[in-house]
Design a protein around this motif. Structure first.
Motif, short mmCIF file in Angstrom:
data_model
loop_
_atom_site.label_atom_id
_atom_site.label_comp_id
_atom_site.label_asym_id
_atom_site.label_seq_id
_atom_site.Cartn_x
_atom_site.Cartn_y
_atom_site.Cartn_z
N UNK A 59 149.41 46.99 21.63
CA UNK A 59 148.99 46.28 22.81
C UNK A 59 148.30 44.75 22.21
N UNK A 60 148.35 43.83 23.29
CA UNK A 60 148.01 42.64 22.78
C UNK A 60 146.31 42.67 23.20
N UNK A 61 145.64 42.10 22.31
CA UNK A 61 144.25 41.73 22.22
C UNK A 61 143.94 40.84 23.47
N UNK A 62 142.59 41.19 24.14
CA UNK A 62 142.45 40.29 24.87
C UNK A 62 141.30 39.33 24.55
N UNK A 63 140.59 38.60 25.21
CA UNK A 63 139.74 37.63 24.63
C UNK A 63 138.12 38.72 24.18
N UNK A 64 137.99 39.49 24.78
CA UNK A 64 136.93 40.34 24.59
C UNK A 64 137.10 41.11 22.97
N UNK A 65 138.27 41.50 22.79
CA UNK A 65 138.62 42.04 21.81
C UNK A 65 138.55 41.13 20.48
N UNK A 66 139.01 39.66 20.85
CA UNK A 66 139.08 38.73 19.65
C UNK A 66 137.62 38.08 19.27
N UNK A 67 136.95 38.13 20.34
CA UNK A 67 135.39 37.52 20.16
C UNK A 67 134.79 38.79 19.28
N UNK A 68 134.79 39.98 19.83
CA UNK A 68 134.20 41.06 18.85
C UNK A 68 134.52 41.11 17.56
N UNK A 69 135.97 41.07 17.57
CA UNK A 69 136.51 41.34 15.98
C UNK A 69 135.98 40.00 15.06
N UNK A 70 135.91 39.03 15.79
CA UNK A 70 135.70 37.61 14.96
C UNK A 70 134.01 37.97 14.50
N UNK A 71 133.19 38.08 15.39
CA UNK A 71 131.87 38.09 15.00
C UNK A 71 131.59 39.42 14.08
N UNK A 72 132.20 40.65 14.43
CA UNK A 72 132.20 41.62 13.49
C UNK A 72 132.59 41.28 11.73
N UNK A 73 133.79 40.41 11.87
CA UNK A 73 134.16 40.21 10.73
C UNK A 73 133.34 39.35 10.10
N UNK A 74 132.74 38.20 10.56
CA UNK A 74 131.71 37.53 9.74
C UNK A 74 130.50 38.22 9.32
N UNK A 75 129.99 39.24 10.42
CA UNK A 75 128.98 40.00 9.94
C UNK A 75 128.93 40.72 8.85
N UNK A 76 130.37 41.29 8.58
CA UNK A 76 130.67 42.23 7.50
C UNK A 76 130.80 41.18 6.23
N UNK A 77 131.29 40.25 6.61
CA UNK A 77 131.24 39.43 5.02
C UNK A 77 129.85 39.26 4.59
N UNK A 78 129.08 39.05 5.45
CA UNK A 78 127.70 38.59 5.16
C UNK A 78 127.10 39.90 4.48
N UNK A 79 127.36 41.12 5.21
CA UNK A 79 126.74 42.39 4.62
C UNK A 79 127.15 42.72 3.34
N UNK B 12 125.43 45.56 12.96
CA UNK B 12 125.79 44.83 13.93
C UNK B 12 127.63 44.55 13.54
N UNK B 13 128.02 44.43 12.63
CA UNK B 13 129.62 44.48 12.54
C UNK B 13 130.28 45.61 13.05
N UNK B 14 129.69 47.01 12.97
CA UNK B 14 130.09 48.18 12.92
C UNK B 14 130.33 48.53 14.53
N UNK B 15 129.08 47.92 15.37
CA UNK B 15 129.09 47.80 16.85
C UNK B 15 129.97 46.91 17.29
N UNK B 16 130.22 45.91 16.85
CA UNK B 16 131.27 44.76 17.38
C UNK B 16 132.63 45.41 17.19
N UNK B 17 132.99 46.01 15.75
CA UNK B 17 134.29 46.62 15.83
C UNK B 17 134.57 47.84 16.92
N UNK B 18 133.66 48.67 16.96
CA UNK B 18 133.98 49.55 18.24
C UNK B 18 133.94 48.84 19.53
N UNK B 19 133.35 47.88 19.90
CA UNK B 19 133.45 47.07 21.20
C UNK B 19 135.03 46.29 21.09
#
Length: 299
Positions: free
Chosen positions: A62-82, A170-177
């Motif tokens: 499936x083609x990711x929408x804006x909501x998926x892209x934004x959630x994955x972006x912030x989840x990815x950055x949070x996981x880097x910091x963690x 925070x990253x885990x919740x973003x990835x689920x979202x």
């Protein structure tokens, strides 16, 4: 046994193995490099995993929408910091304590899950999460010379670890979202897509940072490509498990069950790193096992 439970236990085992391998890498590179190998070397394996899942399931991607892209972006950055904070923490205290501090994550994940997704946990589930947190506290202070709970929790290591746990939650919740926002697909396919998206974001961000600010570290990463690939393989496998479990079940429950990693961590600390384990650390592990059993029975 629900599928998410088996997947979570496997992911916790693989995550412990990945953390142990990252700790070994600290002697060959700095914290930034040891953090990067989890993402950069894991990306090829994640892309391969996505291809296999799509082919075996016969599902279109499936083609990711804006909501998926934004959630994955912030989840990815949070996981880097963690991950950065966790690897950095290994330099202060032993392997058990460094991992234990980050395991305040389930309580924080429950908060972020409610805040971001509006998800709640049952009273029984909340009891298991809190009991797990008590076990984490016991392990955290078990290695302190003074044995003081106040000193243990107010230390620099505790603050860094709690911050790491918050970012992991925070990253885990973003990835689920991000996974739930995809328009279609099985749990495995959704998890694989979000995993690849996150790793692309994380790899690009860290490569850009090292290319600009720390080229020597980038050279050290390239020289350590062989152990880096092993970390990437194990890390991508663990992440695939976490992402799939969190697509199937609420993050707070998955992360609470994932505290079984500390049992694996104690075994690694004793058998691999030859570190001393105190009675409080063993008691904390026992409390965590109790919390896990309560969560499994309640599920």
């Amino acid at each position: 046994m629900p599928l998410w439970i088996a997947i979570t236990i496997a992911a916790a085992f693989l995550q412990n193995l990945r953390s142990a391998l990252q700790k070994r890498l600290k002697g060959r590179m700095g914290t930034t490099g040891a953090t990067f190998v989890r993402f950069g070397f894991g990306l090829p394996f994640a892309l391969l995993y996505l291809t296999v899942v799509a082919k075996l399931g016969g599902e279109p991607i499936p083609r990711p929408g804006v909501e998926t892209l934004v959630a994955a972006f912030f989840g990815g950055l949070a996981q880097i910091g963690a991950t950065f904070l966790l690897v950095y923490l290994f330099g202060f205290r032993n392997f058990i304590v460094g991992t234990a501090y980050s395991k305040t994550e389930p309580v924080q994940a429950a908060f972020f899950g409610f805040l971001i997704l509006g998800e709640t946990v049952s009273p029984f589930g909340l009891l298991a999460v809190v009991a797990g947190a008590v076990g984490v506290i016991l392990i955290s202070i078990g290695n302190a010379r003074s044995g003081s709970i106040v000193r243990g929790l107010a230390s620099r290591e505790a603050l860094i670890g709690i911050a790491s746990g918050a970012l992991f939650g925070a990253s885990a919740v973003c990835f689920r979202a991000a996974a739930l926002a995809l328009p279609e697909g099985s749990a495995a396919l959704r998890a694989a897509i979000v995993l690849c998206m996150a790793l692309v974001i994380q790899t690009a961000a860290m490569l850009a940072w090292m290319a600009v600010a720390d080229r020597d570290e980038l050279r050290r990463v390239v020289k350590a490509w062989a152990p880096g690939l092993l970390v990437g393989l194990v890390g991508a496998s663990a992440s695939a498990g976490w992402f799939t479990a969190m697509t199937l079940q609420k993050v707070a429950y998955v992360r609470a069950l994932g505290q079984i990693e500390l049992v694996f961590t104690i075994a690694s600390s004793i058998l691999w790193f030859r570190e001393t384990v105190t009675r409080l650390e063993l008691l904390g592990a026992a409390v965590i096992v109790f919390a896990i059993l309560a969560l499994v029975v309640g599920a």
